[in-house]
Enzyme design. Structure first.
Site, PDB file in Angstrom:
ATOM      1  N   GLN A  31      26.265   2.461  30.051  1.00 46.58           N
ATOM      2  CA  GLN A  31      26.541   2.695  31.469  1.00 46.58           C
ATOM      3  C   GLN A  31      27.480   1.615  32.008  1.00 46.58           C
ATOM      4  O   GLN A  31      28.366   1.891  32.816  1.00 46.58           O
ATOM      5  CB  GLN A  31      25.236   2.694  32.273  1.00 46.58           C
ATOM      6  CG  GLN A  31      25.392   2.840  33.775  1.00 46.58           C
ATOM      7  CD  GLN A  31      25.723   4.255  34.194  1.00 46.58           C
ATOM      8  OE1 GLN A  31      25.489   5.205  33.455  1.00 46.58           O
ATOM      9  NE2 GLN A  31      26.268   4.415  35.383  1.00 46.58           N
ATOM     10  N   GLU A  32      27.302   0.389  31.535  1.00 41.00           N
ATOM     11  CA  GLU A  32      28.105  -0.731  32.033  1.00 41.00           C
ATOM     12  C   GLU A  32      29.498  -0.780  31.420  1.00 41.00           C
ATOM     13  O   GLU A  32      30.492  -0.939  32.129  1.00 41.00           O
ATOM     14  CB  GLU A  32      27.366  -2.048  31.742  1.00 41.00           C
ATOM     15  CG  GLU A  32      26.098  -2.260  32.556  1.00 41.00           C
ATOM     16  CD  GLU A  32      26.396  -2.614  34.005  1.00 41.00           C
ATOM     17  OE1 GLU A  32      27.581  -2.750  34.372  1.00 41.00           O
ATOM     18  OE2 GLU A  32      25.433  -2.753  34.785  1.00 41.00           O
ATOM     19  N   SER A  33      29.566  -0.671  30.078  1.00 36.90           N
ATOM     20  CA  SER A  33      30.847  -0.967  29.407  1.00 36.90           C
ATOM     21  C   SER A  33      31.291   0.059  28.385  1.00 36.90           C
ATOM     22  O   SER A  33      32.334  -0.120  27.764  1.00 36.90           O
ATOM     23  CB  SER A  33      30.716  -2.310  28.686  1.00 36.90           C
ATOM     24  OG  SER A  33      29.815  -2.195  27.579  1.00 36.90           O
TER      25      SER A  33
END
Length: 486
Positions: A301-303
């Site tokens: 989700q982040e990267s």
């Protein structure tokens, strides 16, 4: 003769009065025997043992009865009702729809959720526009034998006599859905929730037609001369709905499936196959008590699992840490994958520690992830708003409905911490939940750890009991929501 007849009648009445009720039999035996289906919603072996929507409900019902729970997990629908009819189990708890045929011989408990029946096909293939086209195109349509889907098709055929299908007796609806996804079958009929869950790992499955509106899904018991167990089930489900437990369980097991993005799901599954294996060992090493797949979902989700990821706002690395956050967890190089994963895991643990103890342990992680995204103060604003509107500030199902309101002037002007992009925080958490589910589903689909035995679970202990039945207990959870917290 008259005296003898009266004596026989009297003794018969006394025998009926002395005959134990169904409820008394269960309590005398000390065990509630529940038959279910081994699938991703009703029952499965999770990371911490048996779990599933029907399993948790059955545990609560057994506790209400004051007896142990014995789960018999079956792989095919064809085994369930005969087992109930023959007295091998006391209750069927398997997410089955209430149908006229089933009402002839069995009592349904109160509905605990609703699902519609839909025809599915493989994306990219020709989609039937209506029932008439479905009946005339002569393509391969198959359903599970004896299912509510087959019964619905039988009713439809009264108006569309050319409608043909194949009934598969020794099969599971997930098997048929997977055959559609692979192009081995043109169509099948399934419940809407089953389709939504399986789309996370087989995004090729698409909705063609809706055959019904939402239909009640219930437990079943055998019709008998007394209704003692039936009466207690009505009371039980009423209490579960009234105290909010049912809403929490529904949120836990399928609250994350409301949205489906075909392109995003395809891209994610490709990354699971090609990129995740490179980082899996690090996620496991630094799980820090969490399910490593949850950390992996958070990192995607982040990267998107890019260790060199950098945002315009200055967050960096696999877990996209800010500089102050990195310093707070001892990360000196945010672009180092191991440091980033370790730091992100430690920071999430710190966020969980801040969530009030009034929130149940298995839900704290979702509050923490929202805090990870929007900030702890804004999360607390959402909880206060939830309480002010009559919701429960300690349940994710209620708080997540209020998070988007923090972006509306009417609400953020009254909030302690002001404006927040609460809708982004909600999408952030629900995205992680979907990725988490997809990783688990992918593992399940590629697992070869299958058994072909009649699996029984008694208070969490596994025992194998004859006769053997074709079962597939799989050690993968659907949606546990119970990552350990400090």
């Amino acid at each position: 003769m008259l005296v003898l007849l009266l004596a026989i009648i009297t003794s018969g009445c006394q025998w009926q009065e002395n005959k134990p009720t169904s409820l008394e039999k269960i309590r005398d035996s000390g065990v509630l025997r529940v038959g279910t289906l081994n699938n991703q919603l009703s029952y499965y072996i999770g990371a911490d043992g048996p779990t599933g929507l029907d399993y948790e409900l059955a545990q609560a019902f057994a506790k209400k009865l004051g007896v142990k729970l014995e789960i018999t997990a079956m792989f095919t629908l064809s085994e369930l009702f005969p087992a109930l009819e023959h007295g091998d189990i006391d209750i069927i708890a398997a997410g089955l729809a209430v149908t006229p045929d089933r009402l002839q011989d069995f009592h349904p408990a109160p509905a605990y959720y609703y699902a519609s029946q839909i025809v599915v096909y493989k994306k990219g293939q020709r989609r039937p526009r209506d029932l008439a086209e479905l009946a005339e195109n002569k393509k391969r349509l198959a359903v599970v034998s004896g299912s509510s889907h087959e019964q619905k098709l039988q009713l439809i055929r009264e108006n569309y006599p050319t409608l043909q299908w194949q009934s598969i007796p020794e099969s599971d609806i997930n098997d048929l859905l997977i055959k559609v996804a692979k192009g081995e079958l043109d169509y099948t009929v399934a419940d809407s929730i089953d389709v939504a869950l399986l789309q996370r790992i087989h995004p090729e499955i698409a909705v063609a037609l809706e055959l019904t509106q939402d239909e009640p899904v219930s437990w079943f018991i055998k019709q008998s001369s007394n209704d003692s167990v039936y009466a207690l089930m009505i009371e039980f489900f009423g209490q579960m709905k009234q105290n909010g437990t049912m809403a929490q369980l529904e949120e836990k097991y399928f609250g994350h499936i409301d949205q489906f993005d075909y392109v995003d799901t395809r891209a994610f599954l490709r990354a699971v196959n090609t990129t995740l294996p490179q980082w899996e060992a690090l996620f496991k090493q630094h799980a820090n008590g969490f399910d490593w797949r949850l950390l992996a979902a958070l990192s995607y989700q982040e990267s998107h699992w890019d260790p060199q990821a950098v945002s315009p706002t200055g967050v960096r690395g696999m877990m996209m840490l800010t500089l102050p956050t990195a310093e707070s967890v001892g990360v000196t190089n945010r672009l180092d994958p191991e440091q980033s994963i370790r730091g992100g895991s430690e920071y999430l643990r710190k966020m969980i520690a801040r969530v009030p103890d009034s929130v149940e342990e298995h839900e704290k992680v979702w509050f923490a992830l929202a805090s990870y995204n929007v900030g702890f103060g804004h999360l607390m604003d959402a909880r206060r708003l939830t309480k002010a509107q009559g919701g429960n500030p300690n349940t994710w199902v209620d708080v997540k409905q209020r998070l988007p309101l923090l972006g509306q002037r009417k609400y953020y002007t009254q909030a302690r911490y002001g404006y927040a992009r609460g809708d982004e925080a909600l999408n952030y958490v629900e995205g992680i939940r979907r990725y988490y589910q997809s990783i688990i589903g992918y593992e399940r689909a590629h697992s070869h750890e299958f058994e072909n035995e009649n699996l029984k679970i008694i208070d969490g202990l596994q025992t194998i009991s004859p006769p053997p039945m074709p079962l597939t207990p799989v050690p993968i959870p659907l949606e546990t929501n119970d990552s350990p917290s400090p």
